[in-house]
Design a protein around this motif. Structure first.
Motif, PDB file in Angstrom:
ATOM      1  N   GLU A 157       0.847  -1.196   0.000  1.00 37.86           N
ATOM      2  CA  GLU A 157       0.000   0.000   0.000  1.00 37.86           C
ATOM      3  C   GLU A 157       0.888   1.254   0.000  1.00 37.86           C
ATOM      4  O   GLU A 157       0.570   2.245  -0.659  1.00 37.86           O
ATOM      5  N   LYS A 196       1.819   2.163  -3.344  1.00 38.22           N
ATOM      6  CA  LYS A 196       0.725   2.897  -3.992  1.00 38.22           C
ATOM      7  C   LYS A 196       0.783   4.366  -3.601  1.00 38.22           C
ATOM      8  O   LYS A 196       0.623   5.252  -4.461  1.00 38.22           O
ATOM      9  N   PHE A 197       1.028   4.651  -2.329  1.00 38.41           N
ATOM     10  CA  PHE A 197       1.111   6.043  -1.879  1.00 38.41           C
ATOM     11  C   PHE A 197       2.291   6.767  -2.553  1.00 38.41           C
ATOM     12  O   PHE A 197       2.184   7.939  -2.894  1.00 38.41           O
ATOM     13  N   GLY A 214       3.405   6.107  -5.476  1.00 38.78           N
ATOM     14  CA  GLY A 214       2.924   6.364  -6.832  1.00 38.78           C
ATOM     15  C   GLY A 214       1.955   7.529  -6.889  1.00 38.78           C
ATOM     16  O   GLY A 214       2.081   8.422  -7.731  1.00 38.78           O
ATOM     17  N   LEU A 215       0.992   7.554  -5.961  1.00 36.32           N
ATOM     18  CA  LEU A 215      -0.005   8.635  -5.961  1.00 36.32           C
ATOM     19  C   LEU A 215       0.653   9.976  -5.657  1.00 36.32           C
ATOM     20  O   LEU A 215       0.350  10.985  -6.297  1.00 36.32           O
ATOM     21  N   VAL A 245       5.216   2.976 -11.825  1.00 30.91           N
ATOM     22  CA  VAL A 245       4.655   2.355 -10.617  1.00 30.91           C
ATOM     23  C   VAL A 245       5.589   1.249 -10.114  1.00 30.91           C
ATOM     24  O   VAL A 245       5.735   1.020  -8.913  1.00 30.91           O
ATOM     25  N   VAL A 264       1.785  -4.165 -11.452  1.00 32.86           N
ATOM     26  CA  VAL A 264       1.183  -2.872 -11.102  1.00 32.86           C
ATOM     27  C   VAL A 264      -0.200  -3.075 -10.480  1.00 32.86           C
ATOM     28  O   VAL A 264      -0.585  -2.375  -9.547  1.00 32.86           O
ATOM     29  N   GLN A 265      -0.924  -4.053 -10.989  1.00 33.84           N
ATOM     30  CA  GLN A 265      -2.227  -4.370 -10.391  1.00 33.84           C
ATOM     31  C   GLN A 265      -2.046  -4.801  -8.932  1.00 33.84           C
ATOM     32  O   GLN A 265      -2.821  -4.401  -8.059  1.00 33.84           O
ATOM     33  N   VAL A 269      -1.522  -1.611  -6.865  1.00 30.14           N
ATOM     34  CA  VAL A 269      -2.664  -0.718  -6.645  1.00 30.14           C
ATOM     35  C   VAL A 269      -3.805  -1.387  -5.886  1.00 30.14           C
ATOM     36  O   VAL A 269      -4.585  -0.713  -5.229  1.00 30.14           O
ATOM     37  N   THR A 270      -3.895  -2.717  -5.972  1.00 30.59           N
ATOM     38  CA  THR A 270      -4.949  -3.393  -5.206  1.00 30.59           C
ATOM     39  C   THR A 270      -4.431  -3.857  -3.844  1.00 30.59           C
ATOM     40  O   THR A 270      -5.217  -4.167  -2.964  1.00 30.59           O
ATOM     41  N   HIS A 271      -3.113  -3.916  -3.688  1.00 32.94           N
ATOM     42  CA  HIS A 271      -2.465  -4.476  -2.493  1.00 32.94           C
ATOM     43  C   HIS A 271      -3.324  -5.570  -1.857  1.00 32.94           C
ATOM     44  O   HIS A 271      -3.693  -5.490  -0.673  1.00 32.94           O
TER      45      HIS A 271
END
Lengths: 398, 398
Positions: free
Chosen positions: A312, A315-316, A318-319, A329, A368-369, A372-374
Motif C-alpha cells: 500500500e 501505492k502512496f 505512486g499517488l 509504478v 502494477v495491479q 494498486v490493489t495491495h
C-alpha cells in the motif's frame, strides 16, 4: 538459513518459472528446476515480488491490540504530539516488546522481510523501548530483519541526560544514531548535530535523522548535516528521513542540494506524505540518490492511519509522485522493496541469483495491479523460510 | 421503496439501537423497536454509517473486467491522455453500458448509494456513452442513484459539433452541464464558458465543471465562472470539480475567492489528490462551502489507481488534509457521505429520522477505525432495500 524450491511462479511480469533458494540465497531461477531433498512449494502461477522493505517506522509506538485510541490532539503542534505520546505511553503502561512484536509481525505478514525502526530514547522511558525492540528483533530473526535507530524523540540538548542515554543505546547495540529537527525541536542546530555526529564517530555507526523542517529552514539544517558528514568523511553513512524541504518550490536551490546529497551518497527515506511537501522520486532518481520508503508509525497517538503494508505504501509513493505508467509504478514498488534495502545499505532484494531468498507471492494479472490493489499476500518467504500464508504470519503475535 | 428493521446496530460511535426504515425513509431510531410485517435484519452490533456518496467519477471510462491495461502514456500531458483515451475506447470497443454497470456495482458494493458521473460527449463517441450510462442508471435505480453530467472531455469550441451534442445530451436527460479547463483545453475561456452557461440557461440545469488549472490561471477561470453564475442568478447551481487553484499558497487571494464562492453557494468536489495542490477542507469549512468527494476515474487509461471505495477515499481526504483527530476524520467521512450528497444538492444522508434509508454496516470498534481500515462492508442498504452483503452486490455485474 533454509532451502526452498518454489515451482510455477511468475517472476514479476514474466513467464512462470521455478525459484530455487539454497541456504537463504536465491541460487537459480529457471523453468523445470529439480532439487532433491529440498522442500517444495507450488506457487500455482502467482506473481513473485522481492521481499518488501519498511525503511522508516517506529515499532515501539503502535497501539495495536489496545482498545481504539481516540485522538483529540491533532496535528497542529509537533511538541504537543511529542508530549502527549510520552505521557500516554506511561499512562497506558505500553510494553515496547509486546507492541513491537505486534507491529513487526503485522508488517511481515504483508511481506516485509527488512525493517528499520527508530526507537524513542528519552529520560522518561530510558532504554526500555530499545531493550524491548531488540528482544523482538532477536525472536523474529528468521521472520524479518530489524535494524534499530536510537532516536531522541523528545529532544537532545533540551533534556539533560539524553545524550548519555543515546551513548548507552549505541553501546547496547542500536545500529544507527538518530536525530530530529535540529532547529525545530532542540532550537540548537549546532548543539544537536555536534552531539549526534560525535556519537556516530565514537561508535563508528551511521546516522538517520528525521528532518520535517520545511523550506529554507530545512535546507539550512541539511547544509549543517552535510558539513559534518563531509568533515567526518561519512560518505554513504548518512540518511535523512522525511526531508520535506526537498519538496520546496525552488528548483535551482533544491537541485544544488541534491547534487551535494548525491556527492556524499546520502540516502533519503520518505513516507510519500499527501499533506506536506516531499522529495520527488523522479528528481532524486535523476541524481542517482538512494531512496527508501516507510510506513512511519502506524495506529499510534500521532494518528489513526497505517496498517504496516508496504505494498500500500508503494501505492502512496505512486499517488504522491503522480506515477501512472507501469514502469513508473514499478519504480514506486522498488523503493518499497529492493531499492529500500539499498537505501539502508543492505543487499538489494531482487528476483535473481545471488540475491537474498526473500520474496512475496501475490495474486493478480500484473505487478502494477498487485501494487494498486495491495491484495492479501499468499506467501511470504525470508531467507528460504516460509514466514506467512494468506496475510498471516506463521508465528502468532502476543 | 421498501421497509426494513435493522436490529442491534451501533449508530456511528453510539450505543446499539434499532433503525426502522419505512417506505425508503428512516422513520425511527431507538432501542427495542418492533415493526410487525416489516423484514428484519440483525446487525449483530456492527457500526452503521450513512450511505456513501461518490460525487465525482467517470462511469464510462473504467477498464474493469478487461485484461490489465499497460499504461505507457504517463501523466505529463493532459491532451496526450485525452487523445490516448479516445483512441483506446474505440480500439477496444468498450461498451459504456457494460463498463458503467461494472463500475457502479463495484462502488455500490463498497456502500455508495449515490453517484455523480461525468460522461464523455465528443464527436467520435457521440451520445453513446450517455445512453449506456443512462441505461445503467435505470437498471440500478434501486441499488444506487446515478446522476449524469454531459462532459465535453475532448474540448468544446475546438471540436465542431460538440456543443450540439451537448445540447442533445441535456435534452436526452443528462442532469447537469459539464465543462473542462476553459483556458487549458479549448484555450478560449470566454467561448467555452459562454457555451456551457448558455446550455445551462436553456435547459434550466446546473453546471459541474472540471477545473485542473492551477494558481493564477485557475483563479482567472474561476472568476469567469463566477461572473456568469452571478449574471444568470445561478446561486447554488454551480459546482467546480478539482479546483486545484484553491490549494495555491496565496492566502489572501484564496480567501477572497472562497468568499465569492460562498456567496454564490458554489459546491467544490475534490479527490483529495496527493500529487497536486487541492482545496483544503478546514479552510473551505470556515466559509461554509459545500464539499463533496469522488474517486474520479478508476482503473482506466488515465492511471491504474482506484477501486470505487468511498471509505478509502475518506481516508485519502484525511491524509491529504492532515486530519488526525477523531472528530476531523469524521468530517472526512461526512464529505464522502452526507456532506457529499448536500454538495450535490440532494438530501443529506444521515442516521436520523427523516433522512433517506441509505446506510452501510461495517465491522470495527470505532467509526474512525472503519475509515482508516476500510474493511469490507457487511451490509449495504438503499432506501430500505438490501443491495450488498460482504462487499458483494446482490445484483451481479455483467
Amino acid at each position: 538459513m533454509t532451502s526452498l524450491l518454489i515451482k510455477n511462479v511468475r517472476i514479476m511480469d514474466d513467464e512462470p518459472a521455478d525459484i530455487l533458494i539454497r541456504d537463504g540465497v536465491i541460487a537459480e531461477i529457471a523453468p523445470g528446476l529439480d532439487a532433491p531433498g529440498v522442500a517444495e512449494e507450488d506457487a500455482t502461477g502467482l506473481i513473485a515480488l522481492p521481499g518488501l522493505v519498511d525503511a522508516h517506522t517506529h515499532l515501539d509506538k503502535s497501539l495495536l491490540g489496545w482498545p481504539w485510541y481516540k485522538n483529540d490532539v491533532g496535528g497542529a503542534s509537533l511538541m504537543a504530539m511529542i508530549e502527549n505520546e510520552r505521557d500516554m505511553k506511561q499512562r497506558l503502561g505500553l510494553d515496547p516488546h509486546v507492541q513491537s512484536m505486534r507491529h513487526a509481525l503485522k508488517t511481515a505478514g504483508f511481506g516485509a522481510t527488512l525493517i528499520r525502526s527508530h526507537i524513542d530514547i528519552d529520560t522518561q522511558g530510558g532504554l526500555r523501548a530499545l531493550e524491548g525492540v531488540m528482544q523482538t528483533a532477536e525472536i523474529l530473526a528468521d521472520v524479518v530483519e530489524i535494524e534499530t535507530v536510537a532516536f531522541p524523540q523528545s529532544g537532545l540538548t533540551t533534556r539533560e541526560g539524553t545524550a548519555e542515554l543515546m551513548d548507552q543505546a549505541l553501546a547496547m547495540g542500536a545500529n544507527l544514531v538518530g536525530g530530529l529537527d535540529p532547529c525545530g525541536v532542540d532550537r540548537d542546530p549546532k548543539g544537536h548535530l555536534d552531539i549526534i555526529f560525535g556519537l556516530a564517530e565514537r561508535h563508528g555507526k551511521g546516522i538517520d535523522i528525521h528532518l520535517h523542517e520545511r523550506g529554507d529552514l530545512g535546507l539550512f539544517s541539511m547544509e549543517m548535516i552535510l558539513d559534518r558528514a563531509e568533515a567526518l568523511d561519512m560518505k554513504g553513512m548518512v540518511t535523512i528521513s522525511h526531508a520535506f524541504c526537498l519538496g520546496m518550490q525552488d528548483y535551482p536551490r533544491v537541485e544544488a542540494m541534491l547534487e551535494r546529497l548525491a556527492a556524499m551518497d546520502v540516502a533519503i527515506m520518505t513516507t510519500a506524505p499527501a499533506s506536506s511537501p516531499a522529495p520527488m522520486v523522479k528528481q532524486l532518481d535523476a541524481h542517482g540518490i538512494r531512496i527508501g520508503a516507510g510506513n512511519d508509525g502506524i495506529q499510534d497517538t500521532w494518528g489513526p492511519y497505517g496498517n504496516g503494508d508496504m505494498l500500500e505504501r508503494a501505492k502512496f509513493v505512486g499517488l504522491r509522485n503522480n506515477l501512472r505508467e507501469d514502469v513508473e509504478v514499478k519504480r514506486a514498488l522498488d523503493i518499497c522493496a529492493g531499492g529500500g534495502a539499498v537505501a539502508m545499505g543492505k543487499p538489494r532484494r531482487a528476483l535473481k541469483a545471488g540475491a537474498p531468498g526473500d520474496l512475496v507471492l501475490v495474486e493478480g494479472e500484473a505487478v502494477v495491479q498487485a501494487v494498486v490493489t495491495h491484495a492479501p499476500r499468499k506467501l511470504v518467504v525470508k531467507g528460504g523460510h516460509i514466514t506467512a500464508r494468506d496475510g498471516q504470519t506463521l508465528m502468532a503475535a502476543p
